[in-house]
Write a protein that holds these residues in place. Structure first.
Motif, PDB file in Angstrom:
ATOM      1  N   ALA A 170       0.837  -1.208   0.000  1.00  0.00           N
ATOM      2  CA  ALA A 170       0.000   0.000   0.000  1.00  0.00           C
ATOM      3  C   ALA A 170       0.868   1.253   0.000  1.00  0.00           C
ATOM      4  O   ALA A 170       0.563   2.234  -0.693  1.00  0.00           O
ATOM      5  N   LEU A 171       1.964   1.233   0.767  1.00  0.00           N
ATOM      6  CA  LEU A 171       2.882   2.367   0.787  1.00  0.00           C
ATOM      7  C   LEU A 171       3.524   2.556  -0.586  1.00  0.00           C
ATOM      8  O   LEU A 171       3.612   3.688  -1.091  1.00  0.00           O
ATOM      9  N   CYS A 172       3.972   1.460  -1.200  1.00  0.00           N
ATOM     10  CA  CYS A 172       4.587   1.541  -2.532  1.00  0.00           C
ATOM     11  C   CYS A 172       3.626   2.155  -3.540  1.00  0.00           C
ATOM     12  O   CYS A 172       3.983   3.099  -4.276  1.00  0.00           O
ATOM     13  N   PHE A 173       2.409   1.622  -3.607  1.00  0.00           N
ATOM     14  CA  PHE A 173       1.429   2.124  -4.568  1.00  0.00           C
ATOM     15  C   PHE A 173       1.084   3.586  -4.295  1.00  0.00           C
ATOM     16  O   PHE A 173       0.898   4.377  -5.221  1.00  0.00           O
ATOM     17  N   SER A 174       0.979   3.948  -3.014  1.00  0.00           N
ATOM     18  CA  SER A 174       0.548   5.306  -2.644  1.00  0.00           C
ATOM     19  C   SER A 174       1.590   6.348  -3.029  1.00  0.00           C
ATOM     20  O   SER A 174       1.257   7.381  -3.619  1.00  0.00           O
ATOM     21  N   ALA A 199       4.683   2.102 -23.350  1.00  0.00           N
ATOM     22  CA  ALA A 199       6.144   2.062 -23.434  1.00  0.00           C
ATOM     23  C   ALA A 199       6.772   2.474 -22.110  1.00  0.00           C
ATOM     24  O   ALA A 199       7.743   1.858 -21.646  1.00  0.00           O
ATOM     25  N   GLY A 200       6.221   3.519 -21.490  1.00  0.00           N
ATOM     26  CA  GLY A 200       6.750   3.957 -20.203  1.00  0.00           C
ATOM     27  C   GLY A 200       6.641   2.880 -19.145  1.00  0.00           C
ATOM     28  O   GLY A 200       7.566   2.670 -18.353  1.00  0.00           O
ATOM     29  N   ILE A 201       5.509   2.176 -19.123  1.00  0.00           N
ATOM     30  CA  ILE A 201       5.295   1.127 -18.126  1.00  0.00           C
ATOM     31  C   ILE A 201       6.233  -0.056 -18.359  1.00  0.00           C
ATOM     32  O   ILE A 201       6.847  -0.571 -17.417  1.00  0.00           O
ATOM     33  N   LEU A 202       6.373  -0.483 -19.611  1.00  0.00           N
ATOM     34  CA  LEU A 202       7.153  -1.688 -19.901  1.00  0.00           C
ATOM     35  C   LEU A 202       8.660  -1.440 -19.897  1.00  0.00           C
ATOM     36  O   LEU A 202       9.422  -2.209 -19.311  1.00  0.00           O
ATOM     37  N   PHE A 203       9.099  -0.363 -20.534  1.00  0.00           N
ATOM     38  CA  PHE A 203      10.534  -0.085 -20.580  1.00  0.00           C
ATOM     39  C   PHE A 203      11.092   0.201 -19.192  1.00  0.00           C
ATOM     40  O   PHE A 203      12.259  -0.108 -18.910  1.00  0.00           O
ATOM     41  N   SER A 204      10.267   0.790 -18.337  1.00  0.00           N
ATOM     42  CA  SER A 204      10.741   1.122 -16.991  1.00  0.00           C
ATOM     43  C   SER A 204      11.017  -0.122 -16.157  1.00  0.00           C
ATOM     44  O   SER A 204      11.749  -0.058 -15.166  1.00  0.00           O
ATOM     45  N   GLN A 205      10.440  -1.256 -16.541  1.00  0.00           N
ATOM     46  CA  GLN A 205      10.731  -2.493 -15.823  1.00  0.00           C
ATOM     47  C   GLN A 205      12.146  -2.986 -16.129  1.00  0.00           C
ATOM     48  O   GLN A 205      12.746  -3.716 -15.340  1.00  0.00           O
ATOM     49  N   ILE A 222       3.681   5.289 -13.040  1.00  0.00           N
ATOM     50  CA  ILE A 222       2.866   4.154 -12.579  1.00  0.00           C
ATOM     51  C   ILE A 222       3.503   2.822 -12.941  1.00  0.00           C
ATOM     52  O   ILE A 222       3.031   1.769 -12.486  1.00  0.00           O
ATOM     53  N   ALA A 223       4.585   2.859 -13.718  1.00  0.00           N
ATOM     54  CA  ALA A 223       5.363   1.628 -13.943  1.00  0.00           C
ATOM     55  C   ALA A 223       5.821   1.042 -12.619  1.00  0.00           C
ATOM     56  O   ALA A 223       6.008  -0.172 -12.499  1.00  0.00           O
ATOM     57  N   GLY A 224       5.976   1.900 -11.611  1.00  0.00           N
ATOM     58  CA  GLY A 224       6.383   1.429 -10.297  1.00  0.00           C
ATOM     59  C   GLY A 224       5.328   0.600  -9.595  1.00  0.00           C
ATOM     60  O   GLY A 224       5.630  -0.072  -8.600  1.00  0.00           O
ATOM     61  N   ASN A 225       4.101   0.618 -10.103  1.00  0.00           N
ATOM     62  CA  ASN A 225       3.047  -0.199  -9.505  1.00  0.00           C
ATOM     63  C   ASN A 225       2.955  -1.584 -10.131  1.00  0.00           C
ATOM     64  O   ASN A 225       2.263  -2.450  -9.596  1.00  0.00           O
ATOM     65  N   LEU A 226       3.631  -1.781 -11.254  1.00  0.00           N
ATOM     66  CA  LEU A 226       3.521  -3.068 -11.947  1.00  0.00           C
ATOM     67  C   LEU A 226       4.375  -4.139 -11.283  1.00  0.00           C
ATOM     68  O   LEU A 226       3.885  -5.237 -10.971  1.00  0.00           O
ATOM     69  N   THR A 227       5.657  -3.840 -11.084  1.00  0.00           N
ATOM     70  CA  THR A 227       6.564  -4.775 -10.422  1.00  0.00           C
ATOM     71  C   THR A 227       7.451  -4.005  -9.450  1.00  0.00           C
ATOM     72  O   THR A 227       7.533  -2.776  -9.499  1.00  0.00           O
ATOM     73  N   ILE A 228       8.140  -4.732  -8.611  1.00  0.00           N
ATOM     74  CA  ILE A 228       9.053  -4.100  -7.649  1.00  0.00           C
ATOM     75  C   ILE A 228      10.157  -3.340  -8.376  1.00  0.00           C
ATOM     76  O   ILE A 228      10.609  -2.283  -7.915  1.00  0.00           O
ATOM     77  N   LEU A 229      10.588  -3.835  -9.531  1.00  0.00           N
ATOM     78  CA  LEU A 229      11.710  -3.245 -10.245  1.00  0.00           C
ATOM     79  C   LEU A 229      11.332  -1.986 -11.018  1.00  0.00           C
ATOM     80  O   LEU A 229      12.194  -1.325 -11.597  1.00  0.00           O
ATOM     81  N   GLY A 230      10.056  -1.619 -11.027  1.00  0.00           N
ATOM     82  CA  GLY A 230       9.607  -0.486 -11.826  1.00  0.00           C
ATOM     83  C   GLY A 230       9.960   0.870 -11.260  1.00  0.00           C
ATOM     84  O   GLY A 230       9.892   1.868 -11.976  1.00  0.00           O
ATOM     85  N   ALA A 231      10.331   0.951  -9.988  1.00  0.00           N
ATOM     86  CA  ALA A 231      10.647   2.247  -9.381  1.00  0.00           C
ATOM     87  C   ALA A 231      11.636   2.060  -8.244  1.00  0.00           C
ATOM     88  O   ALA A 231      11.594   1.052  -7.525  1.00  0.00           O
ATOM     89  N   ALA A 232      12.511   3.042  -8.077  1.00  0.00           N
ATOM     90  CA  ALA A 232      13.489   2.986  -6.988  1.00  0.00           C
ATOM     91  C   ALA A 232      12.808   3.015  -5.629  1.00  0.00           C
ATOM     92  O   ALA A 232      13.286   2.386  -4.676  1.00  0.00           O
ATOM     93  N   SER A 233      11.672   3.715  -5.521  1.00  0.00           N
ATOM     94  CA  SER A 233      10.970   3.790  -4.235  1.00  0.00           C
ATOM     95  C   SER A 233      10.498   2.411  -3.791  1.00  0.00           C
ATOM     96  O   SER A 233      10.476   2.110  -2.587  1.00  0.00           O
ATOM     97  N   ASN A 234      10.118   1.546  -4.743  1.00  0.00           N
ATOM     98  CA  ASN A 234       9.723   0.173  -4.396  1.00  0.00           C
ATOM     99  C   ASN A 234      10.894  -0.584  -3.771  1.00  0.00           C
ATOM    100  O   ASN A 234      10.736  -1.278  -2.758  1.00  0.00           O
ATOM    101  N   LEU A 256       3.606 -11.732  -4.875  1.00  0.00           N
ATOM    102  CA  LEU A 256       2.581 -11.023  -4.116  1.00  0.00           C
ATOM    103  C   LEU A 256       2.421  -9.598  -4.642  1.00  0.00           C
ATOM    104  O   LEU A 256       1.295  -9.107  -4.809  1.00  0.00           O
ATOM    105  N   PHE A 257       3.531  -8.935  -4.920  1.00  0.00           N
ATOM    106  CA  PHE A 257       3.465  -7.559  -5.416  1.00  0.00           C
ATOM    107  C   PHE A 257       2.717  -7.507  -6.745  1.00  0.00           C
ATOM    108  O   PHE A 257       1.836  -6.659  -6.940  1.00  0.00           O
TER     109      PHE A 257
END
Length: 380
Positions: A109-113, A286-292, A326-338, A356-357
């Motif tokens: 929830a923190l990651c998504f928020s 592209a932003g969502i997929l390439f960011s992974q 929002i690429a960070g909401n797809l997988t853990i690797l999508g954003a540094a904050s995750n 789980l993520f």
């Protein structure tokens, strides 16, 4: 990232002069200023007070989730998502323990928020600032707020819908809600002064964008000015500076060099659309997929010269911002904050698996992509 940048210099893919020119000083100053303000917030105990307030006002699991999403999301829009991830992860873990809810669920929830809440703000995350710094003809706050605020609110609601089952079994804590006793290194009022500078600068940006009057203060100046009170009045200035995330600053400096070298090859220029409302969905995807693969900030750094060309549609600019974020909401690797949240959770013995993520991240990201695409296509 640093190894890649050094390799391009050694092999002559980019000259030392061009490498220095590639580093964006505005982004570096912005990150430094926001990290200093974030350390000030951490030391002053203001975020601890915020979590304590959530604890006292959450009368059910649903209300707890709403308060986590709203508070962490809005804070990330002002203090940057990575900052809230660093400071908020251990406190949310304590909050989850008090209410007896799933700690991995609370971390997700923190990651998504923090990811979603940062979408509508040019200072909400590094990639948004990077985009804002390359569209000088557009008022960044006005552009992001007018185009992304309403869909972001809806996307925060999507998080609530999908994560609600994880919070249904919450038990209202009977003990005192104070998370911990705070012995701040600095008094809270310098942090309040920093917030005043931030909101004043934002206000000047918005007024200038709406009425073409006043002075639009550069975003990096806002961040550095906001950092001055924290540095000036800190009782342990050396420790504060030592605790700043210098590794991230090194990452960004090296990233600019490496991505400029990659861009100079000309390989990627033909892969991305430049204009047109029908291209919005392609930019989002592209932003969502390439960011992974290369993470969201390098993606923006690599493709923004193509997307942010002269005459580019504001909707395309916002599609790049929202998709890469929002690429960070797809997988853990999508954003540094995750990664920050997951690493913090591991230190406390809480494991968040990729399975789980993604179980929650895939449907959340798909719904959010549809919301942003609908609004941005209508805007174009």
């Amino acid at each position: 990232m640093l190894a890649g940048a050094v390799l391009t210099l050694i092999t002559g893919q980019i000259s030392p002069h061009d490498a220095i020119q590639a580093i964006n000083p505005g982004v570096m100053l912005f990150l430094l200023g926001m990290f200093i303000v974030g350390e000030g917030v951490k030391n002053s105990g203001l975020l601890d007070d915020c979590i304590t307030w959530i604890c006292r006002h959450a009368r059910s699991g649903d209300m707890l989730l709403v308060l986590i999403i709203g508070t962490m999301g809005l804070l990330s829009a002002v203090l940057m998502n990575d900052t809230i991830a660093i400071i908020g992860a251990p406190l949310i873990l304590v909050l989850a323990g008090r209410f007896g809810v799933s700690k991995p669920g609370a971390m997700i929830a923190l990651c998504f928020s923090v990811t979603t809440g940062s979408v509508f703000s040019p200072i909400g995350n590094p990639q948004n600032y990077l985009i804002a710094s390359y569209v000088p003809d557009m008022s960044p706050y006005l552009l992001f707020f007018s185009g992304l605020f309403i869909p972001t609110l809806l996307c925060l609601g999507v998080i609530y819908v999908f994560l609600r089952p994880l919070f249904r079994q919450a038990c209202i804590p009977a003990e005192e809600c104070r998370i911990r006793e705070i012995s701040p290194d600095i008094n809270p009022w310098p942090v309040y002064l920093s917030f005043l500078f931030i909101f004043t600068g934002i206000g000047m940006q918005v007024i200038n964008g709406l009425f073409q009057i006043g002075w639009a203060v550069p975003i990096e100046w806002i961040a550095i000015t906001a950092a001055i009170p924290v540095l000036t009045f800190s009782q342990e200035r050396t420790r504060l500076l030592r605790n700043i995330d210098w590794y991230t600053l090194i990452f960004f400096a090296a990233m600019f060099v490496l991505m400029q070298s990659v861009y100079n090859t000309g390989f990627f220029q033909g892969l991305m659309p430049e204009t047109g409302g029908t291209d919005i969905l392609l930019v989002l995807v592209a932003g969502i997929l390439f960011s992974q693969v290369i993470s969201n900030v390098p993606f923006v750094a690599l493709f923004q010269p193509v997307l942010l060309s002269t005459g580019v549609s504001p909707a395309i600019v916002l599609a790049l911002a929202s998709g890469s974020t929002i690429a960070g909401n797809l997988t853990i690797l999508g954003a540094a904050s995750n990664v920050i949240v997951v690493q913090q959770a591991e230190r406390y013995g809480v494991h968040i698996s990729m399975k789980l993520f993604c179980r929650y991240g895939i449907p959340v990201t798909f719904c959010q992509m549809c919301i942003y695409a609908t609004f941005l296509i209508a805007m174009s």
